[in-house]
Design a protein around this motif. Structure first.
Motif, mmCIF file in Angstrom:
data_model
loop_
_atom_site.group_PDB
_atom_site.id
_atom_site.type_symbol
_atom_site.label_atom_id
_atom_site.label_comp_id
_atom_site.label_asym_id
_atom_site.label_seq_id
_atom_site.Cartn_x
_atom_site.Cartn_y
_atom_site.Cartn_z
ATOM 1 N N VAL A 33 0.843 -1.196 0.000
ATOM 2 C CA VAL A 33 0.000 0.000 0.000
ATOM 3 C C VAL A 33 0.878 1.245 0.000
ATOM 4 O O VAL A 33 1.764 1.390 0.854
ATOM 5 C CB VAL A 33 -0.944 0.019 1.221
ATOM 6 N N VAL A 34 0.637 2.138 -0.945
ATOM 7 C CA VAL A 34 1.340 3.426 -1.004
ATOM 8 C C VAL A 34 0.587 4.402 -0.111
ATOM 9 O O VAL A 34 -0.612 4.626 -0.293
ATOM 10 C CB VAL A 34 1.398 3.959 -2.453
ATOM 11 N N GLU A 35 1.290 4.994 0.865
ATOM 12 C CA GLU A 35 0.619 5.833 1.867
ATOM 13 C C GLU A 35 0.969 7.309 1.745
ATOM 14 O O GLU A 35 0.739 8.077 2.668
ATOM 15 C CB GLU A 35 0.975 5.351 3.279
ATOM 16 N N THR A 36 1.547 7.723 0.627
ATOM 17 C CA THR A 36 1.905 9.137 0.487
ATOM 18 C C THR A 36 0.656 10.004 0.495
ATOM 19 O O THR A 36 -0.468 9.521 0.288
ATOM 20 C CB THR A 36 2.663 9.377 -0.831
ATOM 21 N N ALA A 37 0.853 11.291 0.712
ATOM 22 C CA ALA A 37 -0.275 12.224 0.705
ATOM 23 C C ALA A 37 -0.988 12.183 -0.644
ATOM 24 O O ALA A 37 -2.221 12.216 -0.729
ATOM 25 C CB ALA A 37 0.223 13.639 1.006
ATOM 26 N N GLY A 38 -0.207 12.117 -1.741
ATOM 27 C CA GLY A 38 -0.805 12.045 -3.068
ATOM 28 C C GLY A 38 -1.651 10.809 -3.244
ATOM 29 O O GLY A 38 -2.746 10.845 -3.827
ATOM 30 N N ALA A 39 -1.158 9.667 -2.708
ATOM 31 C CA ALA A 39 -1.903 8.413 -2.825
ATOM 32 C C ALA A 39 -3.220 8.487 -2.057
ATOM 33 O O ALA A 39 -4.242 7.951 -2.497
ATOM 34 C CB ALA A 39 -1.056 7.255 -2.305
ATOM 35 N N MET A 99 1.447 8.939 -9.472
ATOM 36 C CA MET A 99 2.621 8.218 -9.939
ATOM 37 C C MET A 99 3.858 9.026 -9.538
ATOM 38 O O MET A 99 4.668 9.417 -10.366
ATOM 39 C CB MET A 99 2.554 8.011 -11.457
ATOM 40 N N ASP A 100 3.963 9.279 -8.237
ATOM 41 C CA ASP A 100 5.128 10.009 -7.753
ATOM 42 C C ASP A 100 6.313 9.060 -7.644
ATOM 43 O O ASP A 100 6.210 7.864 -7.939
ATOM 44 C CB ASP A 100 4.826 10.689 -6.405
ATOM 45 N N ASN A 101 7.438 9.588 -7.186
ATOM 46 C CA ASN A 101 8.667 8.802 -7.148
ATOM 47 C C ASN A 101 8.536 7.585 -6.249
ATOM 48 O O ASN A 101 8.965 6.478 -6.601
ATOM 49 C CB ASN A 101 9.826 9.687 -6.674
ATOM 50 N N GLU A 102 7.911 7.774 -5.076
ATOM 51 C CA GLU A 102 7.775 6.664 -4.140
ATOM 52 C C GLU A 102 6.922 5.552 -4.733
ATOM 53 O O GLU A 102 7.233 4.359 -4.595
ATOM 54 C CB GLU A 102 7.153 7.135 -2.818
ATOM 55 N N THR A 103 5.851 5.933 -5.423
ATOM 56 C CA THR A 103 4.969 4.930 -6.035
ATOM 57 C C THR A 103 5.706 4.125 -7.098
ATOM 58 O O THR A 103 5.584 2.892 -7.167
ATOM 59 C CB THR A 103 3.736 5.617 -6.643
ATOM 60 N N GLN A 104 6.500 4.814 -7.927
ATOM 61 C CA GLN A 104 7.262 4.128 -8.976
ATOM 62 C C GLN A 104 8.263 3.152 -8.377
ATOM 63 O O GLN A 104 8.422 2.016 -8.858
ATOM 64 C CB GLN A 104 7.983 5.150 -9.854
ATOM 65 N N VAL A 105 8.971 3.592 -7.342
ATOM 66 C CA VAL A 105 9.940 2.719 -6.665
ATOM 67 C C VAL A 105 9.240 1.504 -6.071
ATOM 68 O O VAL A 105 9.741 0.371 -6.146
ATOM 69 C CB VAL A 105 10.696 3.510 -5.573
ATOM 70 N N ASP A 106 8.045 1.722 -5.479
ATOM 71 C CA ASP A 106 7.295 0.616 -4.879
ATOM 72 C C ASP A 106 6.877 -0.405 -5.935
ATOM 73 O O ASP A 106 6.918 -1.620 -5.696
ATOM 74 C CB ASP A 106 6.056 1.151 -4.145
ATOM 75 N N GLN A 112 -0.016 -6.640 -6.259
ATOM 76 C CA GLN A 112 -1.115 -5.675 -6.264
ATOM 77 C C GLN A 112 -0.721 -4.466 -5.402
ATOM 78 O O GLN A 112 -0.239 -4.631 -4.280
ATOM 79 C CB GLN A 112 -2.389 -6.297 -5.707
ATOM 80 N N ILE A 113 -0.936 -3.272 -5.954
ATOM 81 C CA ILE A 113 -0.638 -2.036 -5.234
ATOM 82 C C ILE A 113 -1.952 -1.410 -4.781
ATOM 83 O O ILE A 113 -2.904 -1.280 -5.562
ATOM 84 C CB ILE A 113 0.124 -1.026 -6.125
ATOM 85 N N GLY A 114 -2.011 -1.019 -3.489
ATOM 86 C CA GLY A 114 -3.153 -0.276 -2.958
ATOM 87 C C GLY A 114 -2.739 1.142 -2.633
ATOM 88 O O GLY A 114 -1.545 1.462 -2.581
ATOM 89 N N TYR A 115 -3.740 2.010 -2.382
ATOM 90 C CA TYR A 115 -3.443 3.425 -2.159
ATOM 91 C C TYR A 115 -4.225 3.944 -0.948
ATOM 92 O O TYR A 115 -5.380 3.580 -0.730
ATOM 93 C CB TYR A 115 -3.817 4.261 -3.389
ATOM 94 N N GLY A 116 -3.563 4.829 -0.182
ATOM 95 C CA GLY A 116 -4.247 5.508 0.927
ATOM 96 C C GLY A 116 -4.190 4.747 2.224
ATOM 97 O O GLY A 116 -3.132 4.284 2.656
ATOM 98 N N ASN A 117 -5.343 4.593 2.868
ATOM 99 C CA ASN A 117 -5.418 3.933 4.165
ATOM 100 C C ASN A 117 -5.039 2.459 4.029
ATOM 101 O O ASN A 117 -5.666 1.722 3.252
ATOM 102 C CB ASN A 117 -6.838 4.043 4.726
#
Length: 633
Positions: free
Chosen positions: A531-537, A545-552, A573-578
């Motif tokens: 799960v990508v937890e950045t503010a954008g996510a 599709m920020d840098n952290e998401t691409q690396v993940d 599978q990639i999830g976003y947010g909470n």
């Protein structure tokens, strides 16, 4: 007598062993619960009533303190007996004996009592901070909300650490007042006369004022939430549930109760004697507020006495606030089967108490806090009957308590105490309503709102008293939130076809993958979830599709390729947010039938800040969850 039930304070239930210990070691193992209870008997609310009584009437109300302490000893010993023998706290026993509707109102009344207690601790802490650091009361009241963090930290450290903190606070309070006694030089002969009972029922204005303060003292001394608390805390001791084990536990808990509550009595008596010696003897007859007491102590005795006074006040408030949280958790889980996180429970209670304190400061000024403090203790006393009457019924029930039901003498003393408490409260309420009617030109609101509420509460108290007598053998089985265990006949192996594995690109990942493969082998399909937890996510979800998401994405792909090279069927599978919501969504979408998660290993403050993803996911999915603890280095 050994009921199957939802354990009271489950995270520390039976966590302190008392077995295979003898003599002093066994006594020390049992010491602790009553000390946590005793801080409620020396909290800032007691200070207000003791100071008011000592300054207005000298040593004349010491006997009220003494009688209150004897009643407290009796009732707390009953609460301990209930918890030991039946393995139920008072709220759980009430849940089994009374209908749901009645339990709801018993919970509301108990919650009001806890808020009233918490209100006293807020005011006391705020006043102590102002006296020591000249902090405005409104700031001090606001700062008291931060003690939630301290409570959470201590609860995570275990029951013994919590008891150690409370006992250290009690030591500070006791030492402070011991030094105070040397400073004020009380009149020993007058103190002795104070143990002779006086008449509170003459009907004149002085007797009425004495009665109001006396009821406040009883409310501040015999606290209803302490009965719930004690019946639960004794269950933190692991005992042998046999006749000898029960008898031994009751005996050692009685020692614990006598020592702790007598210490509380000496502290309360010291506060009243201090007020009588410093104020009444010097002509200050209306020192009902803690701030005034501090200033007068400084005026009469110099800087040392008031500083000790303020330090003891802060220690008293801080220790009492923790026991109030535990009691709140007990009544909520016991009466209405609602279980929430302790820090949230604490936060809600504190907010409910902060609102009237802030309102009083804003509209009536800082001088109104003293009156609010004494009123909170009267509210506590008014609620006592709803805790005491069920407690006496439960501990005198021979069908459920067996040989450990209280004897006839104890039963008579218990009902006499209950009758005294209810009679004093009834007299106070009757006179207070009379005063309100005489003071207002249009008493319509009193007749249409106050009087019906009082009648309703009175009828509820009568019902609470009569129901166990009329339905003597009616007692529902203890509530079990997860059902009753089924009989086990044959167990077939379960094969998992689609296993989910949460990945956070840390050292936990290897352990999670290893445990997942042990469950499914090479016949299962493995879905790696991150799960990508950045503010954008959190805001844009899959569009980010920020840098952290691409690396993940790249890192997850490496894991998937590694598993495929080893001969396993895998995808990512990639999830976003909470995290919890995203993981649960992927599990349902992909048809995962088993999930492996790594424990983050957070404790106390980090749990509060980062959250507990594992626990949240467990409640969001309907499949088995295997939690893998990371290996320590």
């Amino acid at each position: 007598m050994n009921n199957t039930h939802n354990e009271s304070l489950g995270n520390v239930h039976g966590s302190v062993t008392t077995e295979n210990k003898t003599g002093w070691r066994k006594l020390l193992a049992f010491l602790g619960p009553a000390y946590l209870v005793s801080v409620g008997y020396m909290d800032p609310g007691n200070w207000a009533t003791d100071i008011a009584g000592g300054s207005a009437f000298g040593y004349k109300l010491i006997w009220v303190l003494f009688v209150s302490n004897m009643i407290a000893l009796l009732l707390q010993s009953l609460a301990a007996r209930l918890g030991i023998v039946r393995g139920l706290d008072l709220a759980q026993a009430s849940k089994n004996a009374y209908p749901r509707f009645v339990n709801f109102w018993l919970y509301i009344l108990a919650q009001i009592a806890i808020v009233a207690c918490d209100l006293a601790e807020i005011i006391g802490m705020a006043i102590g901070l102002k006296l020591l650091f000249h902090l405005p009361l409104i700031w001090g009241v606001s700062l008291t909300i931060t003690d939630t963090v301290l409570m959470l930290y201590l609860m995570n450290k275990g029951m013994r650490k919590l008891e150690g903190f409370i006992i250290s606070m009690i030591f500070i309070v006791g030492l402070s007042f011991l030094v105070e006694m040397f400073i004020v030089h009380p009149d020993a002969a007058e103190v002795a006369k104070g143990f002779i009972p006086g008449n509170l029922f003459k009907g004149d204005k002085i007797s009425q004022q004495m009665l109001y303060i006396a009821i406040g003292i009883i409310g501040a001394t015999v606290m209803p939430h302490n009965l719930y608390l004690h019946s639960s805390l004794v269950q933190t001791r692991k005992i042998t549930r046999t006749e000898d084990g029960f008898r031994s536990a009751i005996k050692f808990n009685l020692f614990d109760t006598v020592i702790a509550l007598n210490l509380a009595f000496f502290v309360n008596a010291a506060i009243l004697i201090l007020a009588a010696s410093a104020f009444f003897r010097n002509g200050y007859f209306e020192v009902a507020e803690i701030q005034d007491a501090y200033k007068l102590l400084e005026h009469i005795f110099g800087a040392i006495a008031p500083t000790l006074f303020a330090i003891a006040l802060i220690a008293s408030g801080q220790s009492s606030t923790i026991t109030g949280t535990l009691a709140g958790q007990i009544i909520m889980e016991g009466h209405i089967n609602l279980r929430i996180e302790p820090w949230l429970r604490r936060l809600l209670t504190r907010l409910l108490a902060i609102v009237p304190a802030v309102f009083t400061i804003l509209y009536y000024g800082e001088d109104g806090l003293g009156k609010l403090l004494i009123l909170s203790q009267v509210v506590l006393s008014l609620q006592l009957g709803f805790a005491v009457i069920p407690l006496i019924h439960f501990t005198s029930d021979r069908k459920r308590m067996g040989k450990f039901a209280i004897n006839s003498l104890t039963l008579v003393l218990s009902w006499a105490s209950a009758l005294l408490i209810v009679a004093l409260n009834a007299k106070l309420v009757y006179e207070q309503i009379g005063d309100w009617i005489s003071e207002t030109s249009s008493p319509v609101l009193i007749y249409t709102i106050v009087v019906p509420i009082v009648i309703g509460i009175g009828l509820l108290l009568v019902y609470v008293f009569l129901r166990p007598l009329l339905f003597k053998h009616y007692d529902r089985p203890a509530y079990v939130p997860h059902g009753i265990a089924n009989a086990i006949t044959e167990l077939d192996a379960i094969t998992y076809n689609h296993i989910g594995i949460t990945i956070d690109f840390s050292s936990n990942d290897t352990e999670c993958l290893r445990h997942a493969i042990m469950q499914g082998g090479k016949t299962a399909t493995y879905t790696l979830i991150h799960v990508v937890e950045t503010a954008g996510a959190r805001y844009y979800g899959g569009q980010v599709m920020d840098n952290e998401t691409q690396v993940d994405f790249d890192n997850l792909d490496k894991y998937v390729c590694a598993l495929k090279n080893l001969g396993y069927a895998a995808d990512g599978q990639i999830g976003y947010g909470n995290p919890a919501s995203a993981i649960a969504e992927i599990v349902k979408k992909e048809g995962v039938d088993f999930i492996v998660m790594g424990s983050h290993g957070h404790k106390a403050l980090k749990d509060l800040i980062f959250g507990t993803t594992v626990n949240s996911v467990r409640h969001k999915v309907n499949i088995p969850v295997l939690v893998v603890k990371p290996q320590s280095n």
